[in-house]
Motif scaffolding. Structure first.
Motif, PDB file in Angstrom:
ATOM      1  N   LEU A 194     -35.126  19.936  13.849  1.00 12.10           N
ATOM      2  CA  LEU A 194     -35.178  19.155  14.915  1.00 12.10           C
ATOM      3  C   LEU A 194     -34.245  19.490  16.421  1.00 12.10           C
ATOM      4  O   LEU A 194     -34.315  19.005  17.108  1.00 12.10           O
ATOM      5  CB  LEU A 194     -34.425  17.824  14.670  1.00 12.10           C
ATOM      6  CG  LEU A 194     -35.181  17.025  13.554  1.00 12.10           C
ATOM      7  CD1 LEU A 194     -34.622  15.854  12.819  1.00 12.10           C
ATOM      8  CD2 LEU A 194     -36.699  16.615  13.911  1.00 12.10           C
ATOM      9  N   ILE A 195     -33.663  20.612  16.130  1.00 12.40           N
ATOM     10  CA  ILE A 195     -32.833  21.025  17.380  1.00 12.40           C
ATOM     11  C   ILE A 195     -33.790  21.433  18.520  1.00 12.40           C
ATOM     12  O   ILE A 195     -33.563  21.407  19.385  1.00 12.40           O
ATOM     13  CB  ILE A 195     -31.974  22.352  17.034  1.00 12.40           C
ATOM     14  CG1 ILE A 195     -30.934  22.072  15.981  1.00 12.40           C
ATOM     15  CG2 ILE A 195     -31.585  23.269  18.267  1.00 12.40           C
ATOM     16  CD1 ILE A 195     -29.928  23.175  15.477  1.00 12.40           C
ATOM     17  N   ASP A 196     -34.922  21.866  18.141  1.00 10.89           N
ATOM     18  CA  ASP A 196     -35.942  22.400  19.182  1.00 10.89           C
ATOM     19  C   ASP A 196     -36.746  21.276  19.587  1.00 10.89           C
ATOM     20  O   ASP A 196     -37.265  21.233  20.672  1.00 10.89           O
ATOM     21  CB  ASP A 196     -37.121  23.313  18.570  1.00 10.89           C
ATOM     22  CG  ASP A 196     -36.655  24.523  18.250  1.00 10.89           C
ATOM     23  OD1 ASP A 196     -35.308  25.169  18.852  1.00 10.89           O
ATOM     24  OD2 ASP A 196     -37.054  25.203  17.306  1.00 10.89           O
ATOM     25  N   GLY A 197     -36.562  20.086  19.288  1.00  9.72           N
ATOM     26  CA  GLY A 197     -36.930  18.744  19.767  1.00  9.72           C
ATOM     27  C   GLY A 197     -37.536  17.787  18.638  1.00  9.72           C
ATOM     28  O   GLY A 197     -37.574  18.307  17.517  1.00  9.72           O
TER      29      GLY A 197
END
Length: 78
Positions: free
Chosen positions: A39-42
């Motif tokens: 989820l760090i990437d979106g």
């Protein structure tokens, strides 16, 4: 010879220790840590997370519920 910088460490007020313990316990699980990393990437929908981690819908849902409860991820129902 130059003198090294002296750093004075001071304590900071920590959030509720029970909450911190729950957050650390949540991140201590490899699957939940992987979900957070993804989820760090979106944002991702649950179906995408299921495909990435290779677990059932129920298992991913349970892990997400834990992460949302701890305040590590947000969730919107659509």
């Amino acid at each position: 010879m130059a003198r090294p910088n002296i750093i004075e460490a001071t304590p900071v007020e920590l959030p509720d220790t029970d909450l911190v313990a729950k957050m650390l316990r949540a991140l201590g699980d490899a699957t939940r840590l992987r979900i957070v990393n993804l989820l760090i990437d979106g944002p991702m929908i649950q179906k995408e997370l299921i495909a990435e981690v290779g677990l059932s819908q129920g298992q991913v849902s349970s892990h997400l519920a834990c992460l949302v409860w701890c305040g590590l991820v947000g969730a919107d129902r659509k």
